[in-house]
Each structure stands twice: as structure tokens, then as C-alpha cells.
Design a protein around this motif. Structure first.
Motif, PDB file in Angstrom:
ATOM      1  N   ALA A 249       0.914  -1.324  -0.035  1.00 23.70           N
ATOM      2  CA  ALA A 249      -0.163  -0.083   0.026  1.00 23.70           C
ATOM      3  C   ALA A 249       0.714   1.190   0.082  1.00 23.70           C
ATOM      4  CB  ALA A 249      -0.892   0.139   1.390  1.00 23.70           C
ATOM      5  N   ASP A 250       2.089   1.191   1.041  1.00 19.89           N
ATOM      6  CA  ASP A 250       2.803   2.291   0.802  1.00 19.89           C
ATOM      7  C   ASP A 250       3.507   2.594  -0.546  1.00 19.89           C
ATOM      8  OD1 ASP A 250       4.338   4.400   2.488  1.00 19.89           O
ATOM      9  OD2 ASP A 250       6.388   3.214   1.781  1.00 19.89           O
TER      10      ASP A 250
ATOM     11  N   ALA B 177     -11.030  18.125   8.426  1.00 18.56           N
ATOM     12  CA  ALA B 177      -9.871  18.396   9.263  1.00 18.56           C
ATOM     13  C   ALA B 177      -8.855  17.266   8.781  1.00 18.56           C
ATOM     14  CB  ALA B 177     -10.381  17.872  10.811  1.00 18.56           C
ATOM     15  N   ASN B 178      -9.220  16.172   8.467  1.00 15.53           N
ATOM     16  CA  ASN B 178      -8.203  15.050   7.979  1.00 15.53           C
ATOM     17  C   ASN B 178      -7.370  15.463   6.937  1.00 15.53           C
ATOM     18  OD1 ASN B 178      -7.109  12.576   8.217  1.00 15.53           O
ATOM     19  ND2 ASN B 178      -7.924  12.117   6.221  1.00 15.53           N
ATOM     20  N   GLY B 179      -8.355  16.244   5.952  1.00 14.22           N
ATOM     21  CA  GLY B 179      -7.810  16.961   4.660  1.00 14.22           C
ATOM     22  C   GLY B 179      -6.551  17.968   4.863  1.00 14.22           C
ATOM     23  N   THR B 180      -7.087  18.778   5.983  1.00 13.49           N
ATOM     24  CA  THR B 180      -6.348  19.664   6.293  1.00 13.49           C
ATOM     25  C   THR B 180      -4.931  19.216   7.024  1.00 13.49           C
ATOM     26  OG1 THR B 180      -8.424  21.231   6.726  1.00 13.49           O
ATOM     27  CG2 THR B 180      -6.025  21.981   7.848  1.00 13.49           C
ATOM     28  N   ARG B 181      -5.169  18.463   7.854  1.00 14.51           N
ATOM     29  CA  ARG B 181      -3.702  17.829   8.541  1.00 14.51           C
ATOM     30  C   ARG B 181      -2.811  17.221   7.358  1.00 14.51           C
ATOM     31  NH1 ARG B 181      -7.484  15.609  12.299  1.00 14.51           N
ATOM     32  NH2 ARG B 181      -7.524  13.847  11.136  1.00 14.51           N
ATOM     33  N   GLN B 182      -3.299  16.602   6.210  1.00 13.67           N
ATOM     34  CA  GLN B 182      -2.869  16.264   5.057  1.00 13.67           C
ATOM     35  C   GLN B 182      -2.211  17.600   4.165  1.00 13.67           C
ATOM     36  OE1 GLN B 182      -4.076  12.622   3.310  1.00 13.67           O
ATOM     37  NE2 GLN B 182      -5.569  12.293   4.674  1.00 13.67           N
ATOM     38  N   ASP B 183      -2.446  18.661   4.628  1.00 12.21           N
ATOM     39  CA  ASP B 183      -2.088  19.864   3.625  1.00 12.21           C
ATOM     40  C   ASP B 183      -3.041  19.831   2.461  1.00 12.21           C
ATOM     41  OD1 ASP B 183      -0.515  20.873   5.443  1.00 12.21           O
ATOM     42  OD2 ASP B 183       1.177  19.817   4.779  1.00 12.21           O
ATOM     43  N   ALA B 184      -4.126  19.087   2.417  1.00  9.29           N
ATOM     44  CA  ALA B 184      -4.803  18.825   1.282  1.00  9.29           C
ATOM     45  C   ALA B 184      -4.149  18.344   0.035  1.00  9.29           C
ATOM     46  CB  ALA B 184      -5.559  20.430   0.897  1.00  9.29           C
ATOM     47  N   VAL B 185      -3.114  17.561   0.667  1.00 11.27           N
ATOM     48  CA  VAL B 185      -2.540  16.793  -0.749  1.00 11.27           C
ATOM     49  C   VAL B 185      -3.031  15.320  -0.981  1.00 11.27           C
ATOM     50  CG1 VAL B 185      -0.797  18.721  -0.827  1.00 11.27           C
ATOM     51  CG2 VAL B 185      -0.298  16.681   0.555  1.00 11.27           C
ATOM     52  N   GLY B 186      -3.547  14.874   0.224  1.00 13.30           N
ATOM     53  CA  GLY B 186      -3.536  13.354   0.347  1.00 13.30           C
ATOM     54  C   GLY B 186      -4.643  12.751  -0.553  1.00 13.30           C
ATOM     55  N   GLY B 187      -5.761  13.444  -0.726  1.00 13.80           N
ATOM     56  CA  GLY B 187      -6.882  13.067  -1.510  1.00 13.80           C
ATOM     57  C   GLY B 187      -7.556  11.872  -0.740  1.00 13.80           C
ATOM     58  N   CYS B 188      -8.255  11.158  -1.278  1.00 10.74           N
ATOM     59  CA  CYS B 188      -8.707   9.974  -0.837  1.00 10.74           C
ATOM     60  C   CYS B 188      -8.079   8.740  -1.380  1.00 10.74           C
ATOM     61  CB  CYS B 188     -10.223   9.902  -1.121  1.00 10.74           C
ATOM     62  SG  CYS B 188     -10.930   8.154  -0.751  1.00 10.74           S
ATOM     63  N   ALA B 189      -7.740   7.625   0.131  1.00 11.66           N
ATOM     64  CA  ALA B 189      -6.771   6.533  -0.359  1.00 11.66           C
ATOM     65  C   ALA B 189      -7.759   5.576  -1.192  1.00 11.66           C
ATOM     66  CB  ALA B 189      -6.517   5.948   0.927  1.00 11.66           C
ATOM     67  N   ILE B 190      -8.925   5.572  -0.917  1.00  8.55           N
ATOM     68  CA  ILE B 190      -9.928   4.678  -1.947  1.00  8.55           C
ATOM     69  C   ILE B 190     -10.046   5.205  -3.093  1.00  8.55           C
ATOM     70  CG2 ILE B 190     -12.185   3.503  -2.161  1.00  8.55           C
ATOM     71  CD1 ILE B 190     -12.306   3.631   0.969  1.00  8.55           C
TER      72      ILE B 190
ATOM     73  N   ILE C 240     -17.982  14.110  -1.494  1.00  9.86           N
ATOM     74  CA  ILE C 240     -16.736  13.897  -0.610  1.00  9.86           C
ATOM     75  C   ILE C 240     -15.688  13.534  -1.819  1.00  9.86           C
ATOM     76  CG2 ILE C 240     -15.719  12.230   0.957  1.00  9.86           C
ATOM     77  CD1 ILE C 240     -18.550  11.978   2.137  1.00  9.86           C
ATOM     78  N   GLN C 241     -16.125  12.733  -2.749  1.00 13.09           N
ATOM     79  CA  GLN C 241     -14.857  12.250  -3.618  1.00 13.09           C
ATOM     80  C   GLN C 241     -14.347  13.437  -4.388  1.00 13.09           C
ATOM     81  OE1 GLN C 241     -12.996   9.270  -3.589  1.00 13.09           O
ATOM     82  NE2 GLN C 241     -14.294   9.038  -1.846  1.00 13.09           N
ATOM     83  N   GLY C 242     -15.376  14.072  -5.015  1.00 14.50           N
ATOM     84  CA  GLY C 242     -15.038  15.151  -5.820  1.00 14.50           C
ATOM     85  C   GLY C 242     -14.342  16.285  -5.064  1.00 14.50           C
ATOM     86  N   GLY C 243     -14.665  16.678  -3.844  1.00 20.53           N
ATOM     87  CA  GLY C 243     -14.125  17.497  -2.858  1.00 20.53           C
ATOM     88  C   GLY C 243     -12.748  17.286  -2.552  1.00 20.53           C
ATOM     89  N   LEU C 244     -12.421  16.277  -2.490  1.00 20.63           N
ATOM     90  CA  LEU C 244     -11.138  15.652  -2.027  1.00 20.63           C
ATOM     91  C   LEU C 244     -10.026  15.673  -3.146  1.00 20.63           C
ATOM     92  CD1 LEU C 244     -11.954  12.526   0.034  1.00 20.63           C
ATOM     93  CD2 LEU C 244     -10.567  14.516   0.995  1.00 20.63           C
ATOM     94  N   LEU C 245     -10.707  15.386  -4.505  1.00 21.91           N
ATOM     95  CA  LEU C 245      -9.842  15.446  -5.573  1.00 21.91           C
ATOM     96  C   LEU C 245      -9.623  16.828  -5.838  1.00 21.91           C
ATOM     97  CD1 LEU C 245      -8.408  13.997  -8.152  1.00 21.91           C
ATOM     98  CD2 LEU C 245     -10.611  14.265  -9.207  1.00 21.91           C
ATOM     99  N   LEU C 246     -10.596  17.702  -5.881  1.00 17.50           N
ATOM    100  CA  LEU C 246     -10.272  19.289  -5.907  1.00 17.50           C
ATOM    101  C   LEU C 246      -9.288  19.776  -4.973  1.00 17.50           C
ATOM    102  CD1 LEU C 246     -13.840  20.526  -7.088  1.00 17.50           C
ATOM    103  CD2 LEU C 246     -11.530  20.320  -8.570  1.00 17.50           C
ATOM    104  N   ALA C 247      -9.321  19.384  -3.818  1.00 15.97           N
ATOM    105  CA  ALA C 247      -8.611  19.564  -2.689  1.00 15.97           C
ATOM    106  C   ALA C 247      -7.067  19.435  -2.929  1.00 15.97           C
ATOM    107  CB  ALA C 247      -9.010  19.304  -1.290  1.00 15.97           C
TER     108      ALA C 247
END
Length: 216
Positions: A22-23, A97-110, A169-176
Motif C-alpha cells: 500500500a505504501d 480536518a483530516n484533509g487539512t492535516r494532510q495539507d489537502a494533498v492526500g486526497g482519498c486513499a480509496i 466527498i470524492q469530488g471535493g477531496l480530488l479538487l482539494a
């Protein structure tokens, strides 16, 4: 989907292989990860890897299921309380909050895995169908409880509302992720919340004068 070991040591080894795969996939992308890479990262040999997984495809599908398990486990306490607008707000806040902790770069793992693998084969595509169904199930159940309590209109389509929420959620995470700004996720979730508000049963306390909701 792989072989579940009978011993704690075996389960730990299998988990170590999955974590290593996964990593590597997260950092390099699926296409750039070989079984040799996974073996080196996990500290196992080929025979050991094949003891737990049939082949590379089986390992990849197992990574999908393992990733889903971890995402849902992290959200489980909040997903158990999405049977009110306040509970849904807490869930949304945690996602932001989770997206903010990742500096909005992580997206959604799934979602990241789905973008790479959903067209690979029917078995892998079905793994993602099942993954998103598992993620939506608590929300659908919560919305049904809201409907049974009279908070949600009886004619509201709870499955459609859950689909819309998941798409936000998915679209927002991708745009973020692309724009490096959690504001994109907040905006998408605001749209999902508006749709949920529109499905509420009107009441004097929450039914504002005509036009006031649109003016906010």
C-alpha cells in the motif's frame, strides 16, 4: 482474496506485506510497483508472498480491501451517528480536518486506488463497488432512521442522497488535492449539506421564509 493465516505471526506477516504494498502504491502508483519491490519493502521472499497471495492481482485487490478497512475503521465512530444533521456535520468536519492535516494533498486513499485500478478487470472493479457500498451503508441507514423519526421527508430517496454525498466527498477531496486547498472540499460538502437540508421535513424551527435559504 488472499489467504487468511491461522496464526498471529502469519497474520502479522500478511499485514506487513499489505502495508508495504500500500505504501509503495501510494508513493509510486500501481503500475510502477513490482512484486520484487514489495518483497524488499516487507522483508519477505517470493515463496512467502505466494503463501498469502495467489499473484500480483490478488495482492493488489487485497490492498484495496485493506485500505477500505482502515478508512472505515477511522471513521466508524462518526459513521455510527449520521442519523441527524448534527451527526452528519461532525462527520463532514472530521473529513475536512483530516484533509487539512494532510495539507489537502492526500486526497482519498480509496479514490486514488479506484482511479488507477477500477478499469483493470471485473474483479477489481467489483472490489471498488463493494468498497463504496460499505462506505455508504452507514449513511443510508442513518438517513433511514431520520426518515422513520420524521426528520427526513417520507418521499426523500435516501440512496440517492447518500450517492450525492459520496460524490461530493470524492469530488471535493480530488479538487482539494489538485488545488492544494481544503476550501474545495468544504465547498463540495456545503453542496451536499444543502441537498440534505432540502430533504428535511419542514418545521417552524427550521423552515425559513421563502428565499432566505438561498440568500445565506
Amino acid at each position: 482474496m488472499g489467504h487468511t493465516p491461522a496464526t498471529a505471526r502469519g497474520r502479522a506477516t500478511r499485514e506487513r506485506i499489505l502495508d508495504a504494498a500500500a505504501d509503495l502504491i501510494q508513493r509510486r502508483g500501481v503500475a510502477a510497483v513490482t512484486l520484487d519491490d514489495v518483497e524488499r519493502a516487507a522483508g519477505v521472499g517470493r515463496s512467502q508472498l505466494y503463501h498469502y497471495f495467489d499473484d500480483r492481482d490478488d495482492l493488489i485487490r487485497s490492498v484495496v480491501h485493506s485500505t477500505v478497512d482502515k478508512v472505515l475503521a477511522a471513521q466508524e465512530p462518526l459513521l455510527l451517528e449520521v442519523d441527524s444533521l448534527a451527526g452528519i456535520d461532525r462527520w463532514f468536519d472530521a473529513i475536512v480536518a483530516n484533509g487539512t492535516r494532510q495539507d489537502a494533498v492526500g486526497g482519498c486513499a480509496i479514490g486514488s486506488l479506484a482511479s488507477q485500478l477500477s478499469g483493470r478487470d471485473d474483479l477489481t472493479r467489483q472490489a471498488f463497488v463493494d468498497a463504496f457500498a460499505r462506505w455508504e451503508a452507514p449513511l443510508i441507514a442513518g438517513l433511514r432512521r431520520m426518515q422513520e423519526s420524521g426528520e427526513l421527508r417520507p418521499d426523500a430517496d435516501v440512496t440517492e442522497l447518500a450517492d450525492l454525498t459520496m460524490a461530493a466527498i470524492q469530488g471535493g477531496l480530488l479538487l482539494a488535492q489538485v488545488r492544494r486547498s481544503p476550501d474545495q472540499l468544504r465547498l463540495a460538502l456545503r453542496g451536499a449539506r444543502a441537498a440534505l437540508e432540502d430533504a428535511l421535513t419542514p418545521s417552524p424551527e427550521r423552515d425559513p421564509p421563502a428565499g432566505s435559504r438561498r440568500a445565506r
